[in-house]
Design a protein around this motif. Structure first.
Motif, PDB file in Angstrom:
ATOM      1  N   LEU A 269      26.215 -59.758  59.026  1.00  0.00           N
ATOM      2  CA  LEU A 269      26.271 -59.473  57.589  1.00  0.00           C
ATOM      3  C   LEU A 269      27.692 -59.611  57.061  1.00  0.00           C
ATOM      4  O   LEU A 269      27.924 -60.212  56.001  1.00  0.00           O
ATOM      5  CB  LEU A 269      25.744 -58.058  57.325  1.00  0.00           C
ATOM      6  CG  LEU A 269      25.838 -57.566  55.878  1.00  0.00           C
ATOM      7  CD1 LEU A 269      24.932 -58.383  54.964  1.00  0.00           C
ATOM      8  CD2 LEU A 269      25.492 -56.075  55.787  1.00  0.00           C
ATOM      9  N   MET A 270      28.664 -59.053  57.786  1.00  0.00           N
ATOM     10  CA  MET A 270      30.057 -59.142  57.357  1.00  0.00           C
ATOM     11  C   MET A 270      30.513 -60.597  57.253  1.00  0.00           C
ATOM     12  O   MET A 270      31.117 -61.006  56.254  1.00  0.00           O
ATOM     13  CB  MET A 270      30.972 -58.399  58.344  1.00  0.00           C
ATOM     14  CG  MET A 270      30.793 -56.907  58.405  1.00  0.00           C
ATOM     15  SD  MET A 270      31.183 -56.091  56.841  1.00  0.00           S
ATOM     16  CE  MET A 270      29.522 -55.779  56.253  1.00  0.00           C
ATOM     17  N   LYS A 271      30.231 -61.367  58.274  1.00  0.00           N
ATOM     18  CA  LYS A 271      30.671 -62.762  58.319  1.00  0.00           C
ATOM     19  C   LYS A 271      30.049 -63.578  57.183  1.00  0.00           C
ATOM     20  O   LYS A 271      30.731 -64.348  56.511  1.00  0.00           O
ATOM     21  CB  LYS A 271      30.311 -63.375  59.668  1.00  0.00           C
ATOM     22  CG  LYS A 271      30.737 -64.849  59.834  1.00  0.00           C
ATOM     23  CD  LYS A 271      30.397 -65.358  61.205  1.00  0.00           C
ATOM     24  CE  LYS A 271      30.732 -66.838  61.356  1.00  0.00           C
ATOM     25  NZ  LYS A 271      32.185 -67.097  61.229  1.00  0.00           N
ATOM     26  N   LEU A 274      31.135 -61.566  53.498  1.00  0.00           N
ATOM     27  CA  LEU A 274      32.536 -61.300  53.151  1.00  0.00           C
ATOM     28  C   LEU A 274      33.543 -62.142  53.930  1.00  0.00           C
ATOM     29  O   LEU A 274      34.730 -62.119  53.610  1.00  0.00           O
ATOM     30  CB  LEU A 274      32.843 -59.813  53.353  1.00  0.00           C
ATOM     31  CG  LEU A 274      32.063 -58.849  52.439  1.00  0.00           C
ATOM     32  CD1 LEU A 274      32.307 -57.399  52.859  1.00  0.00           C
ATOM     33  CD2 LEU A 274      32.427 -59.050  50.980  1.00  0.00           C
ATOM     34  N   GLY A 275      33.096 -62.866  54.957  1.00  0.00           N
ATOM     35  CA  GLY A 275      33.993 -63.764  55.669  1.00  0.00           C
ATOM     36  C   GLY A 275      34.545 -63.185  56.956  1.00  0.00           C
ATOM     37  O   GLY A 275      34.410 -61.992  57.247  1.00  0.00           O
ATOM     38  N   ASP A 276      35.205 -64.042  57.726  1.00  0.00           N
ATOM     39  CA  ASP A 276      35.696 -63.665  59.058  1.00  0.00           C
ATOM     40  C   ASP A 276      36.708 -62.528  59.034  1.00  0.00           C
ATOM     41  O   ASP A 276      36.830 -61.772  60.008  1.00  0.00           O
ATOM     42  CB  ASP A 276      36.334 -64.881  59.745  1.00  0.00           C
ATOM     43  CG  ASP A 276      35.300 -65.900  60.202  1.00  0.00           C
ATOM     44  OD1 ASP A 276      34.101 -65.541  60.258  1.00  0.00           O
ATOM     45  OD2 ASP A 276      35.678 -67.045  60.492  1.00  0.00           O
ATOM     46  N   GLU A 277      37.449 -62.387  57.938  1.00  0.00           N
ATOM     47  CA  GLU A 277      38.437 -61.309  57.853  1.00  0.00           C
ATOM     48  C   GLU A 277      37.766 -59.943  57.981  1.00  0.00           C
ATOM     49  O   GLU A 277      38.383 -58.970  58.421  1.00  0.00           O
ATOM     50  CB  GLU A 277      39.197 -61.406  56.532  1.00  0.00           C
ATOM     51  CG  GLU A 277      40.416 -60.490  56.460  1.00  0.00           C
ATOM     52  CD  GLU A 277      41.222 -60.675  55.192  1.00  0.00           C
ATOM     53  OE1 GLU A 277      42.249 -59.990  55.052  1.00  0.00           O
ATOM     54  OE2 GLU A 277      40.816 -61.502  54.337  1.00  0.00           O
ATOM     55  N   TYR A 278      36.487 -59.875  57.605  1.00  0.00           N
ATOM     56  CA  TYR A 278      35.747 -58.620  57.689  1.00  0.00           C
ATOM     57  C   TYR A 278      35.099 -58.412  59.063  1.00  0.00           C
ATOM     58  O   TYR A 278      34.178 -57.611  59.209  1.00  0.00           O
ATOM     59  CB  TYR A 278      34.708 -58.539  56.578  1.00  0.00           C
ATOM     60  CG  TYR A 278      35.296 -58.038  55.270  1.00  0.00           C
ATOM     61  CD1 TYR A 278      35.182 -56.710  54.896  1.00  0.00           C
ATOM     62  CD2 TYR A 278      36.003 -58.888  54.429  1.00  0.00           C
ATOM     63  CE1 TYR A 278      35.739 -56.238  53.720  1.00  0.00           C
ATOM     64  CE2 TYR A 278      36.562 -58.433  53.247  1.00  0.00           C
ATOM     65  CZ  TYR A 278      36.426 -57.099  52.897  1.00  0.00           C
ATOM     66  OH  TYR A 278      36.989 -56.629  51.733  1.00  0.00           O
ATOM     67  N   LEU A 279      35.612 -59.102  60.062  1.00  0.00           N
ATOM     68  CA  LEU A 279      35.243 -58.837  61.443  1.00  0.00           C
ATOM     69  C   LEU A 279      36.421 -58.228  62.201  1.00  0.00           C
ATOM     70  O   LEU A 279      36.491 -58.281  63.419  1.00  0.00           O
ATOM     71  CB  LEU A 279      34.786 -60.135  62.134  1.00  0.00           C
ATOM     72  CG  LEU A 279      33.492 -60.754  61.601  1.00  0.00           C
ATOM     73  CD1 LEU A 279      33.199 -62.072  62.310  1.00  0.00           C
ATOM     74  CD2 LEU A 279      32.317 -59.799  61.752  1.00  0.00           C
ATOM     75  N   THR A 280      37.356 -57.660  61.472  1.00  0.00           N
ATOM     76  CA  THR A 280      38.548 -57.046  62.055  1.00  0.00           C
ATOM     77  C   THR A 280      38.622 -55.578  61.630  1.00  0.00           C
ATOM     78  O   THR A 280      38.094 -55.199  60.573  1.00  0.00           O
ATOM     79  CB  THR A 280      39.819 -57.760  61.587  1.00  0.00           C
ATOM     80  OG1 THR A 280      39.971 -57.571  60.162  1.00  0.00           O
ATOM     81  CG2 THR A 280      39.744 -59.259  61.879  1.00  0.00           C
TER      82      THR A 280
END
Length: 316
Positions: A269-271, A274-280
């Protein structure tokens, strides 16, 4: 962060509505057509560990079990699993350790003792109900900060949200943001008590306007906690707020996230939204206690072919 809320801001909140059927369709598409490939399974699970706020919020919490939690946060996987994943010992940690205000000092000292650079998060403001006076809620924030908490998970006033008193809710949250000082503020919406997705979206906007660094789904104590449809709505609010203001606000689902499959769905869902930055851990956290045990078991299964029992992967 806005220094004050304008009529246009409140009009934006009040005009906002959620199409429940569209949310349902988008979630079905995400869960049916996006999957983590087997080759990436272990790396995604290892990455998820960095985003966990490893939590204990029990009535029998004491210095010894908080110390064990800190040790597990600093060394979340066994030595042989860490080695097999190609990770240096001590390199992989959880995002934070989350406790009650009374246990903040224990967590702070426990992490300092093992030289772990992991922030202490504290719930506050009359968690989980928030049914104390504003003065007491602010004092609780200040107490947690003074004892070493770098992140404060506050609960919003659900009464104000249900009554659509958005300016009053904003005013309370601004006071809480001030009380947090330099510590991050995560605003818990308690989505299971907000009745519908439109209220979830509106409360998300108001929490961000008031200066929240993260918005969080739940206390984990409600009948309904973190669900993918609710998460989608909150992610869309984060995206809309970013487009309007340029500020990026983090997201934290909490409550009911117990399995590796659960966490992979949230990361998907995050990826996608909201994009890869939201996997940190800078922008994504997961409130959980039992989740880490299941992740460790699944990683062991991928690397060794053996599926261990839960008690063979103790907390510390």
């Amino acid at each position: 962060m806005n220094s004050y809320v304008t009529k246009d801001d409140l009009d934006w909140v009040r005009r906002s509505f959620v199409n429940d059927q569209a949310v349902k369709g988008r979630v079905q598409d995400l869960l049916s057509s996006r999957t983590v490939q087997l080759d990436n399974y272990s790396s995604w699970l290892a990455r998820s560990i960095q985003c966990i706020d490893l939590t204990t919020l029990a009535g029998d919490d004491c210095p010894s079990n908080v110390a064990r939690l800190c040790s597990k946060a600093a060394y979340p996987l066994s030595t042989h699993l860490t080695r097999d994943l190609g990770i240096e010992n001590g390199q992989l940690t959880t995002g934070a350790v989350c406790v009650y205000p009374a246990r903040v000092k224990d967590a702070y000292q426990g992490l300092k003792r093992i030289e772990a650079n992991i922030p202490v998060a504290s719930v506050a403001t009359g968690f989980p109900s928030g049914q104390t006076s504003l003065a007491l809620r602010l004092d609780e924030i200040k107490y947690a900060v003074q004892n070493g908490a770098k992140e404060i998970d506050i609960v919003i006033n659900r009464e104000l949200a249900l009554a659509q008193k958005w300016k009053e809710l904003y005013t309370e949250l601004v006071e809480m943001r001030k009380a947090c000082g330099e510590s991050h503020m995560k605003s818990i919406l308690a989505v299971g008590e907000l009745c519908n997705l439109t209220n979830v979206y509106r409360a998300s906007l108001v929490a961000m306007m008031a200066g929240s660094d993260f918005i969080k789904t739940s206390t984990g104590k409600e009948n309904v906690n973190a669900t993918i449809p609710i998460g989608l709505v909150m992610c869309r609010a984060i995206r809309a707020y970013n487009r309007k203001t340029g500020f990026k606000v983090g997201f934290k689902p909490a409550g009911g996230i117990r399995t590796s499959n659960d966490v992979l769905q949230w990361m998907t869902l995050m990826k996608e939204e909201l994009g890869d930055e939201y996997l940190t851990p800078h922008l994504f956290r997961i409130g959980a206690s039992a989740l880490l045990n299941d992740i460790e078991r699944n990683l062991a299964k991928q690397l060794t072919g053996e599926y261990f029992l839960p008690e063979e992967m103790p907390m510390a």
